[in-house]
Enzyme design. Structure first.
Site, PDB file in Angstrom:
ATOM      1  N   TYR A 190       0.825  -1.203   0.000  1.00  0.00           N
ATOM      2  CA  TYR A 190       0.000   0.000   0.000  1.00  0.00           C
ATOM      3  C   TYR A 190       0.861   1.255   0.000  1.00  0.00           C
ATOM      4  CZ  TYR A 190      -4.021   2.957   1.125  1.00  0.00           C
ATOM      5  OH  TYR A 190      -5.013   3.900   1.093  1.00  0.00           O
ATOM      6  N   PHE A 209     -19.850  12.090 -27.789  1.00  0.00           N
ATOM      7  CA  PHE A 209     -19.476  11.076 -28.774  1.00  0.00           C
ATOM      8  C   PHE A 209     -19.412   9.667 -28.197  1.00  0.00           C
ATOM      9  CE2 PHE A 209     -15.083  10.676 -27.338  1.00  0.00           C
ATOM     10  CZ  PHE A 209     -14.919  11.865 -26.643  1.00  0.00           C
ATOM     11  N   ARG A 269     -14.284  11.972 -35.499  1.00  0.00           N
ATOM     12  CA  ARG A 269     -13.616  13.101 -34.849  1.00  0.00           C
ATOM     13  C   ARG A 269     -14.029  14.338 -35.630  1.00  0.00           C
ATOM     14  NH1 ARG A 269     -13.222  12.183 -30.021  1.00  0.00           N
ATOM     15  NH2 ARG A 269     -11.361  11.352 -29.070  1.00  0.00           N
ATOM     16  N   ASP A 319       1.397  17.921 -22.641  1.00  0.00           N
ATOM     17  CA  ASP A 319       0.636  16.679 -22.742  1.00  0.00           C
ATOM     18  C   ASP A 319       1.534  15.760 -23.560  1.00  0.00           C
ATOM     19  OD1 ASP A 319      -0.894  14.522 -23.425  1.00  0.00           O
ATOM     20  OD2 ASP A 319      -2.713  15.675 -23.818  1.00  0.00           O
ATOM     21  N   LYS A 366      -1.010   5.140 -24.358  1.00  0.00           N
ATOM     22  CA  LYS A 366      -0.547   5.423 -25.713  1.00  0.00           C
ATOM     23  C   LYS A 366       0.938   5.063 -25.778  1.00  0.00           C
ATOM     24  CE  LYS A 366      -4.616   7.518 -25.626  1.00  0.00           C
ATOM     25  NZ  LYS A 366      -4.783   8.886 -25.235  1.00  0.00           N
ATOM     26  N   PHE A 415      -7.808  18.655 -26.514  1.00  0.00           N
ATOM     27  CA  PHE A 415      -8.145  17.237 -26.465  1.00  0.00           C
ATOM     28  C   PHE A 415      -9.368  17.141 -25.556  1.00  0.00           C
ATOM     29  CE2 PHE A 415      -8.051  12.918 -24.813  1.00  0.00           C
ATOM     30  CZ  PHE A 415      -8.062  12.228 -26.007  1.00  0.00           C
ATOM     31  N   THR A 416     -10.283  16.229 -25.896  1.00  0.00           N
ATOM     32  CA  THR A 416     -11.602  16.196 -25.225  1.00  0.00           C
ATOM     33  C   THR A 416     -11.499  16.232 -23.699  1.00  0.00           C
ATOM     34  OG1 THR A 416     -11.500  13.812 -25.534  1.00  0.00           O
ATOM     35  CG2 THR A 416     -12.843  15.060 -27.088  1.00  0.00           C
TER      36      THR A 416
HETATM   37  C1  LIG Z   1      -5.611   9.766 -24.680  1.00  0.00           C
HETATM   38  C2  LIG Z   1      -5.158  11.121 -24.503  1.00  0.00           C
HETATM   39  C3  LIG Z   1      -5.373  11.797 -23.290  1.00  0.00           C
HETATM   40  C4  LIG Z   1      -6.147  11.203 -22.140  1.00  0.00           C
HETATM   41  O1  LIG Z   1      -5.566  10.030 -21.659  1.00  0.00           O
HETATM   42  P1  LIG Z   1      -6.454   8.838 -21.053  1.00  0.00           P
HETATM   43  O2  LIG Z   1      -5.467   7.840 -20.582  1.00  0.00           O
HETATM   44  O3  LIG Z   1      -7.318   8.331 -22.150  1.00  0.00           O
HETATM   45  O4  LIG Z   1      -7.272   9.387 -19.934  1.00  0.00           O
HETATM   46  C5  LIG Z   1      -4.874  13.082 -23.196  1.00  0.00           C
HETATM   47  N1  LIG Z   1      -4.228  13.668 -24.208  1.00  0.00           N
HETATM   48  C6  LIG Z   1      -3.999  13.058 -25.374  1.00  0.00           C
HETATM   49  C7  LIG Z   1      -3.249  13.750 -26.468  1.00  0.00           C
HETATM   50  C8  LIG Z   1      -4.450  11.767 -25.571  1.00  0.00           C
HETATM   51  O5  LIG Z   1      -4.228  11.164 -26.744  1.00  0.00           O
END
Ligand SMILES: *Cc1c(COP(=O)(O)O)cnc(C)c1O
Length: 481
Positions: free
Chosen positions: A71, A447, A381, A214, A257, A123-124
């Site tokens: 933990y 979406f 998209r 990011d 990713k 980004f969303t």
């Molecule tokens: C996927 C993504 C995110 C968010 O990450 P999650 O692991 O899906 O929450 C943020 N920024 C970019 C550019 C992404 O491709």
């Protein structure tokens, strides 16, 4: 020119499900013409996303057995922290369950309500968390990013003139931070140059503004810098990634990713005062600072994935595969976003279906039709992803795209040929593809769960001759068929 063959061999297989056209017609209707709502067992080649769909290596699976599930004080956390420091140079890491967990925390830490958050496109989930924390997102990406045919090697670059104008208008104290994504997902995985990162860094330093990244797709971005930017041809992607990150104050990262894992994420930084706040918040929203929503074994797999993602052969094959699919479509005249980016090929649905208005959801309709044609799952998209503005009106983004996203290390070039053949077949009968309308629209991030139905046939003007008629939206069957 063919790209490097897969620099790995197959040790374990996962059978794919092959469906009939009739099964797919029924499945897409039940899914409300939203590819997000299709059961994966009805999908043959799944190009919905490259998020969390990575194939892990034998080493990653081995490391999972070494996961320390303590933990507090987990060795696995230390391995992750150390991998982040070695590869990106940040001494402090706070794990989160995935990228958006890190976005949530950094938005809460850096944004005072009413402040602006400039970024190279939205980004969303990033924008959602910025707005939820009271921030005002401002797009400062260069204009070329919004033009699906503009040819520029680094279409993800921030336009410094736009950033300067924003700061001049409101003052540096009204800027929460600059969020620079490498690569830019919604522009089609377009990269940012080292020069642009450096220039934004210098500008932010001069004005005392926090410069955040990011870095979800930083390995692919590093590959583009190696291939396209003067002075980097002889550097390894590992060296390039480290230099890129040296200009930022910190990053948010989705391990799903370029972390080459199925779940996980983190934020990393140099500034201890940000670390203290992040550790406070992570306990409330994610988990203890030494796991933040990840199991010890997840952190082991991610630590190993960060290293593998910066292998030059892996990246040459990965990005080469995406380029290959793009080239096949371009050779057939299919309109796509160019140059092709790092993780996906984007069909330009406006140009593909010029007979549909944007509020007839051309990209959504094209994604549904591609599934029926071939069992290939893609993602909208465009206007559906862009959502509504504060007045409840659709946001009309310039880009109306269907994303064919290539999971990392999962499909072979032969699978990509199946995809290319299906898209080309659709392009040849594009006049038959009709639009959609909402049946159910959720209040946010619509979406993911929205449902649609085919637009009813438009009343046919008896004056229309057959030639015109064949170019008009016809019966709903044209979407189902
Ligand atoms: C996927 C993504 C995110 C968010 O990450 P999650 O692991 O899906 O929450 C943020 N920024 C970019 C550019 C992404 O491709």
């Amino acid at each position: 020119m063919s790209h490097l063959a897969e620099p790995y061999r197959i040790k374990m297989v996962e059978p794919l499900v092959v469906t009939t056209r009739e099964e797919r017609e029924e499945a897409i209707e039940q899914a409300g013409y939203n590819t997000f709502l299709l059961p994966s067992q009805k999908v043959y080649i799944d190009l919905l996303t490259d998020s969390g769909t990575n194939a892990m290596s034998d080493r990653q699976w081995s490391m999972m057995m070494l996961g320390d599930e303590a933990y507090a004080g987990s060795v696995s956390f230390e391995r992750l922290r150390s991998a982040v420091e070695q590869n990106y140079g940040f001494p402090f890491t706070v794990p989160t369950h995935q990228g958006r967990g890190a976005e949530h925390l950094i938005s809460k830490i850096l944004i005072t309500p009413g402040q602006y958050v400039p970024g190279n496109m939205y980004f969303t989930t990033t924008r959602y968390h910025q707005e939820a924390a009271g921030g005002i997102f401002v797009d400062v990406v260069m204009d070329e990013a919004h033009d699906p045919t503009a040819d520029h090697p680094f279409k993800g670059n921030i336009d410094l003139a736009k950033l300067e104008a924003l700061v001049a208008e409101h003052g540096a104290e009204k800027i929460a931070y600059v969020n620079q994504a490498v690569t830019v997902n919604l522009a089609g995985g377009q990269p940012v140059s080292m020069q642009n990162i450096r220039e934004v860094h210098e500008f932010c330093q001069a004005h005392g503004i926090v410069h955040w990244s990011d870095a979800t797709r930083l390995a692919e971005n590093a590959y583009f810098i190696q291939q396209r930017e003067d002075g980097y041809r002889d550097k390894s992607t590992r060296e390039i990634a480290k230099e890129m990150m040296s200009y930022f104050d910190g990053l948010t990262m989705s391990g799903k990713k370029d972390g080459l894992v199925n779940i996980g994420g983190f934020l990393a930084m140099r500034d201890e005062s940000i670390l203290v706040k992040a550790r406070e918040l992570v306990v409330v929203y994610e988990g203890m600072p030494s796991y933040g929503g990840m199991a010890g074994r997840d952190m082991e797999a991610l630590a190993q994935g960060l290293v593998e993602a910066l292998d030059d052969d892996y990246l040459a094959h990965r990005v080469g595969q995406v380029t290959y699919l793009g080239r096949r479509l371009q050779e057939a005249g299919v309109p796509i976003v160019t140059p092709v980016g790092g993780h996906a090929v984007f069909l330009d649905a406006r140009a593909f279906l010029p007979h549909l208005a944007q509020d007839e959801f051309p990209a959504q309709a094209l994604a549904a039709e591609l599934y029926v044609e071939s069992g290939v799952r893609s993602m909208e998209r465009g206007i559906v992803s862009a959502g509504r503005d504060e007045n409840g009106q659709h946001r009309y983004p310039r880009l109306e795209l269907v994303r064919l996203t290539i999971p990392r290390r999962v499909y072979t070039d032969r699978h990509l040929d199946v995809v290319a053949d299906a898209v080309i077949a659709l392009y040849e009968r594009r006049d038959e593809i009709g639009g959609l309308r909402f049946v159910y629209e959720p209040p946010s991030l619509r979406f993911f769960t929205a449902r649609f139905e085919p637009l009813p046939a438009k009343p046919v003007d008896s004056a229309l001759d057959d030639a015109v008629l064949s170019r008009t939206r016809l019966a709903p069957e044209s979407v189902r068929a």
